[in-house]
Design an enzyme around this catalytic site. Sequence first.
Site, short mmCIF file in Angstrom:
data_model
loop_
_atom_site.label_atom_id
_atom_site.label_comp_id
_atom_site.label_asym_id
_atom_site.label_seq_id
_atom_site.Cartn_x
_atom_site.Cartn_y
_atom_site.Cartn_z
N GLU A 29 -66.88 -15.76 -21.67
CA GLU A 29 -67.22 -14.90 -22.81
C GLU A 29 -67.16 -15.67 -24.11
O GLU A 29 -66.29 -16.53 -24.28
CB GLU A 29 -66.17 -13.79 -22.95
CG GLU A 29 -66.47 -12.53 -22.21
CD GLU A 29 -65.42 -11.51 -22.55
OE1 GLU A 29 -65.43 -11.00 -23.68
OE2 GLU A 29 -64.56 -11.24 -21.70
N ASP B 161 -71.70 -12.67 -22.34
CA ASP B 161 -70.81 -12.46 -21.20
C ASP B 161 -71.56 -12.84 -19.93
O ASP B 161 -72.61 -12.27 -19.64
CB ASP B 161 -70.38 -10.99 -21.17
CG ASP B 161 -69.15 -10.77 -20.29
OD1 ASP B 161 -68.37 -9.86 -20.61
OD2 ASP B 161 -68.98 -11.49 -19.29
#
Length: 362
Positions: free
Chosen positions: A119, A16
């Site tokens: 992500e 992330d």
Amino acid sequence: MSEPSTSAPSWVLHVDLDQFIAAVEVLRRPELAGLPVVVGGRGDPTERGVVATASYEARAFGVGSGMPLRIAARRCPEAVFLPVDKEAYDAASAEVMAALRALEWGGVPVVLEVLGWDEAFLAAGPGHHDLGDPRDFAEHLRGEVLAQTRLHCSVGIGDNKLRAKIATDFGKPRGVWQLTEDTWFEVMGERPTTALWGIGAKTAKKLAGLGIDTVEQLARSDARVLAAELGPTMGPWFHRLGRGVDPSPVDATPWVPRAHGREETYQEDLEDWTRVVEEVRSLTRRAVVDIDREGRPAARVGIKVRYRPFFTVSRSLTLPEPSNDPAVLADAAVSLLDRVERDRPVRLLGVRLEMVDPPRQP
DNA sequence: TCTGGGGTCCTAGGACCC
DNA sequence: TCTGGGGTCCTAGGACCC
């Protein structure tokens, strides 16, 4: 058939990017480094719009994603407000994903499942050798992404996707965190059910009505009661969430969109119905651009109308036959306006085109 | 005080068919 | 007098995520 990468205990990593959108903006405007930066809407905090991402400096003032820009400006008047620049984030995201996809782990290319702009899940590919300590690979990964994109990321390590995803938050920013079956209840047991990926405020409230407030209580609850109260699919899924169970594999299959839409919140509410009709036609034309790029016609058309005071309705229809003709689709969308109230102010309009099923993959 | 825009998936009820 | 049961499609709406 033997599939060593899925049958053996294996690691899943969740990557992330840290404050991705704000970080991309700071990269091209280095003078903003260290300042509170808020990206959202057209970059004018006096307009209707919400925060897409705030830099950590702005978050310290209580500014967060989803917050109305006007509130953000009140909490942090000195913040730099910037408009959303989708193309820039698309490009930066592509660089990040390319850097990740190029990685090897255990001597073979990794499997990468992209979740969005910032992500991805990552696992070792089939036929890999000894993986070693996943934390070493996670640090290597962070270094590679930083070297190739100048962007910082955090990494969650888990024994499945759910645990990897949740772990990432504990590692932020610029960190690595590991969460497995062994530590699940120790780390998550006392936390509220909303700490789980897929349980929001509404579901948490329903669960609270059943006497379930924490992750551990959810895990210990009666799956049959959950199924009866929350549905035959959702109930058992929530029960799995409570235990940290997630059997879904990391899947590199490219994502195939099911629908494309356009919606707009108007700076001034629309009072004139002929203007509403014009806007619905305009939104339809803009959505057609996306389905044309997919090369798949629309099978269903839907509209969304949000009124003032806050109140939203949606209407939809199945076309007699699939179409990508802007005129046909616009007429269909406009026809749906006959099914909604037209004598109160409209603050948002949306058009959604649902595509026919994608061609079957072998 | 004011609540974006892009999506996904699930549920429930009615229509309809056999 | 009581009125099946399974299946699919359509539509509206809810919830969630980034």
